[in-house]
Design a protein around this motif. Structure first.
Motif, short mmCIF file in Angstrom:
data_model
loop_
_atom_site.label_atom_id
_atom_site.label_comp_id
_atom_site.label_asym_id
_atom_site.label_seq_id
_atom_site.Cartn_x
_atom_site.Cartn_y
_atom_site.Cartn_z
N LEU A 93 0.79 -1.23 0.00
CA LEU A 93 0.00 0.00 0.00
C LEU A 93 0.83 1.28 0.00
O LEU A 93 0.43 2.27 -0.61
CB LEU A 93 -0.94 0.03 1.21
N THR A 94 1.95 1.31 0.68
CA THR A 94 2.69 2.56 0.83
C THR A 94 4.04 2.57 0.14
O THR A 94 4.79 3.54 0.29
CB THR A 94 2.92 2.88 2.32
N ASN A 95 4.34 1.55 -0.64
CA ASN A 95 5.68 1.51 -1.23
C ASN A 95 5.70 0.59 -2.44
O ASN A 95 4.94 -0.38 -2.50
CB ASN A 95 6.69 1.01 -0.19
N GLU A 96 6.58 0.89 -3.36
CA GLU A 96 6.85 0.01 -4.48
C GLU A 96 8.33 0.12 -4.80
O GLU A 96 8.86 1.22 -4.99
CB GLU A 96 6.03 0.40 -5.70
N VAL A 97 9.00 -1.02 -4.82
CA VAL A 97 10.41 -1.07 -5.15
C VAL A 97 10.50 -1.49 -6.61
O VAL A 97 10.09 -2.59 -6.97
CB VAL A 97 11.17 -2.06 -4.24
N ILE A 98 10.99 -0.59 -7.45
CA ILE A 98 11.04 -0.88 -8.89
C ILE A 98 12.47 -1.21 -9.30
O ILE A 98 13.43 -0.91 -8.60
CB ILE A 98 10.48 0.29 -9.71
N ALA A 124 -0.55 -2.05 8.26
CA ALA A 124 -1.81 -1.62 7.65
C ALA A 124 -2.94 -2.45 8.26
O ALA A 124 -2.74 -3.60 8.67
CB ALA A 124 -1.77 -1.82 6.14
N PHE A 125 -4.13 -1.85 8.30
CA PHE A 125 -5.31 -2.50 8.86
C PHE A 125 -6.42 -2.50 7.81
O PHE A 125 -6.61 -1.51 7.10
CB PHE A 125 -5.78 -1.76 10.11
N TYR A 126 -7.18 -3.61 7.74
CA TYR A 126 -8.19 -3.81 6.70
C TYR A 126 -9.52 -4.23 7.31
O TYR A 126 -9.56 -4.97 8.29
CB TYR A 126 -7.74 -4.92 5.74
N ASP A 127 -10.61 -3.82 6.65
CA ASP A 127 -11.94 -4.23 7.11
C ASP A 127 -12.29 -5.61 6.54
O ASP A 127 -11.47 -6.23 5.85
CB ASP A 127 -12.99 -3.16 6.76
N LYS A 128 -13.51 -6.06 6.80
CA LYS A 128 -13.91 -7.41 6.39
C LYS A 128 -13.97 -7.57 4.87
O LYS A 128 -13.93 -8.68 4.36
CB LYS A 128 -15.24 -7.80 7.03
N GLU A 129 -14.05 -6.46 4.14
CA GLU A 129 -14.04 -6.51 2.68
C GLU A 129 -12.64 -6.31 2.10
O GLU A 129 -12.48 -6.08 0.91
CB GLU A 129 -15.02 -5.48 2.13
N LEU A 172 -6.35 1.91 7.58
CA LEU A 172 -5.19 2.73 7.92
C LEU A 172 -3.96 2.03 7.38
O LEU A 172 -3.84 0.81 7.48
CB LEU A 172 -5.06 2.88 9.44
N TYR A 173 -3.07 2.80 6.78
CA TYR A 173 -1.80 2.24 6.32
C TYR A 173 -0.69 3.25 6.57
O TYR A 173 -0.89 4.45 6.51
CB TYR A 173 -1.85 1.77 4.88
N VAL A 174 0.49 2.72 6.89
CA VAL A 174 1.60 3.52 7.40
C VAL A 174 2.82 3.34 6.51
O VAL A 174 3.10 2.24 6.03
CB VAL A 174 1.95 3.06 8.84
#
Length: 147
Positions: free
Chosen positions: A63-68, A112-117, A122-124
């Motif tokens: 969610l917060t990063n991508e290493v290319i 990161a935290f996710y709901d049931k779907e 929240l993501y850090v």
């Protein structure tokens, strides 16, 4: 509603945030990176959470990063969020941005935290000192913003 957080949430405010998130979130994730190394403390945390593991896979993007332009260097772990895992999170950290660079903070990265779907709540990105809250309702948004 989406809100960026650029200040670290620590101490009792951190505990309140984790408790509030546990009311809506059902899973959480964090990342380890081979290029940075994995601390002994991170290994112990992963071992303590083994019974609650939902999914895990190697990756270069979360969610917060991508290493290319690099071979796969990260590993993301997804866990059930329940009273046991919440207590572990509260025990091992006292700050939202501690979930940053494993070589610096001694914790896995980018919780990161996710709901049931499986939508992120929240993501850090700890080493960049920011987080994003995606509140489900105005009530949830205000509870978090007023921490």
């Amino acid at each position: 509603m989406k809100r960026n957080i650029n200040r670290n949430i620590k101490g009792n405010k951190y505990k309140n945030l984790i408790n509030q998130l546990s009311e809506s979130a059902v899973t959480f994730s964090f990342v380890t990176r081979e290029d940075i190394g994995i601390s002994d403390n991170s290994i112990r945390i992963i071992e303590r959470l083994t019974d609650y593991l939902v999914n895990s896979y190697p990756t270069n993007a979360w969610l917060t990063n991508e290493v290319i332009d690099s071979p796969i260097i990260g590993h993301i772990y997804f866990y059930k969020l329940n009273s046991e895992t919440k207590n572990i999170l509260l025990e091992v950290s006292n700050s939202l941005f501690e979930w940053g660079d494993d070589a610096i903070s001694d914790l896995p990265e980018d919780i990161a935290f996710y709901d049931k779907e499986e939508k992120p709540l929240l993501y850090v990105n700890g080493h960049e000192n920011y987080a994003v809250i995606e509140a489900l309702s105005l009530k949830d948004y205000l509870k978090i913003v007023l921490l």
